[in-house]
Design a protein around this motif. Structure first.
Motif, PDB file in Angstrom:
ATOM      1  N   VAL A  13       0.864  -1.184   0.000  1.00 56.98           N
ATOM      2  CA  VAL A  13       0.000   0.000   0.000  1.00 56.98           C
ATOM      3  C   VAL A  13       0.896   1.228   0.000  1.00 56.98           C
ATOM      4  N   ASN A  15       0.831   5.367   0.302  1.00 54.65           N
ATOM      5  CA  ASN A  15       0.114   6.588   0.664  1.00 54.65           C
ATOM      6  C   ASN A  15      -1.355   6.342   1.034  1.00 54.65           C
ATOM      7  N   ASN A  16      -1.657   5.221   1.605  1.00 52.75           N
ATOM      8  CA  ASN A  16      -3.000   4.864   2.082  1.00 52.75           C
ATOM      9  C   ASN A  16      -4.072   4.737   1.007  1.00 52.75           C
ATOM     10  N   ASP A  17      -3.774   5.051  -0.253  1.00 50.81           N
ATOM     11  CA  ASP A  17      -4.837   4.981  -1.262  1.00 50.81           C
ATOM     12  C   ASP A  17      -4.429   4.320  -2.573  1.00 50.81           C
ATOM     13  N   ILE A  18      -3.223   3.770  -2.630  1.00 48.73           N
ATOM     14  CA  ILE A  18      -2.776   3.036  -3.815  1.00 48.73           C
ATOM     15  C   ILE A  18      -2.339   1.653  -3.360  1.00 48.73           C
ATOM     16  N   THR A  19      -2.899   0.628  -3.984  1.00 45.36           N
ATOM     17  CA  THR A  19      -2.554  -0.752  -3.639  1.00 45.36           C
ATOM     18  C   THR A  19      -2.003  -1.446  -4.874  1.00 45.36           C
ATOM     19  N   ALA A  36      -5.874   2.536  -7.721  1.00 42.40           N
ATOM     20  CA  ALA A  36      -5.521   3.909  -7.370  1.00 42.40           C
ATOM     21  C   ALA A  36      -6.718   4.807  -7.659  1.00 42.40           C
ATOM     22  N   PRO A  37      -6.790   5.958  -6.996  1.00 44.78           N
ATOM     23  CA  PRO A  37      -7.866   6.905  -7.298  1.00 44.78           C
ATOM     24  C   PRO A  37      -7.816   7.320  -8.768  1.00 44.78           C
ATOM     25  N   LYS A  38      -8.974   7.674  -9.319  1.00 41.70           N
ATOM     26  CA  LYS A  38      -9.053   8.043 -10.736  1.00 41.70           C
ATOM     27  C   LYS A  38      -8.141   9.209 -11.092  1.00 41.70           C
ATOM     28  N   GLU A  39      -7.909  10.106 -10.144  1.00 40.74           N
ATOM     29  CA  GLU A  39      -7.091  11.281 -10.447  1.00 40.74           C
ATOM     30  C   GLU A  39      -5.591  10.984 -10.434  1.00 40.74           C
ATOM     31  N   VAL A  40      -5.211   9.766 -10.092  1.00 40.71           N
ATOM     32  CA  VAL A  40      -3.794   9.387 -10.076  1.00 40.71           C
ATOM     33  C   VAL A  40      -3.480   8.630 -11.364  1.00 40.71           C
TER      34      VAL A  40
END
Length: 70
Positions: A13, A15-19, A36-40
Motif C-alpha cells: 500500500v 500513501n493509504n490509497d494506492i494498492t 488507485a484513485p481516478k485522479e492518479v
C-alpha cells in the motif's frame, strides 16, 4: 529505491490509497494489479516517457556530491 519481495496475492500500500498486488508470477514475468484513485495517473515507464516526450533520453543520474579533501 525501496525493493520488496512478494509472493502471489501479496500487496503493498502506497500513501493509504494506492494498492499494488502481485497477481501472477510466470517465469521471468510478473503481473501486477494496481488500484488507485481516478485522479492518479498510472502508466508503464515507456508509456509515461512517450506521453512526456522523453523517449530515447537516458534516465537522469543522481547528483554526486564531492567531499572536500582535508
Amino acid at each position: 529505491m525501496l525493493v520488496l519481495s512478494s509472493k502471489k496475492n501479496e500487496s503493498i500500500v502506497i500513501n493509504n490509497d494506492i494498492t499494488v498486488t502481485v497477481v501472477e508470477i510466470r517465469g521471468d514475468k510478473v503481473r501486477l494489479g494496481i488500484v488507485a484513485p481516478k485522479e492518479v495517473p498510472v502508466h508503464r515507464q515507456e508509456v509515461f516517457d512517450a506521453i512526456h516526450g522523453k523517449a530515447g533520453e537516458p534516465a537522469p543520474q543522481p547528483a554526486v556530491i564531492a567531499k572536500p579533501l582535508d
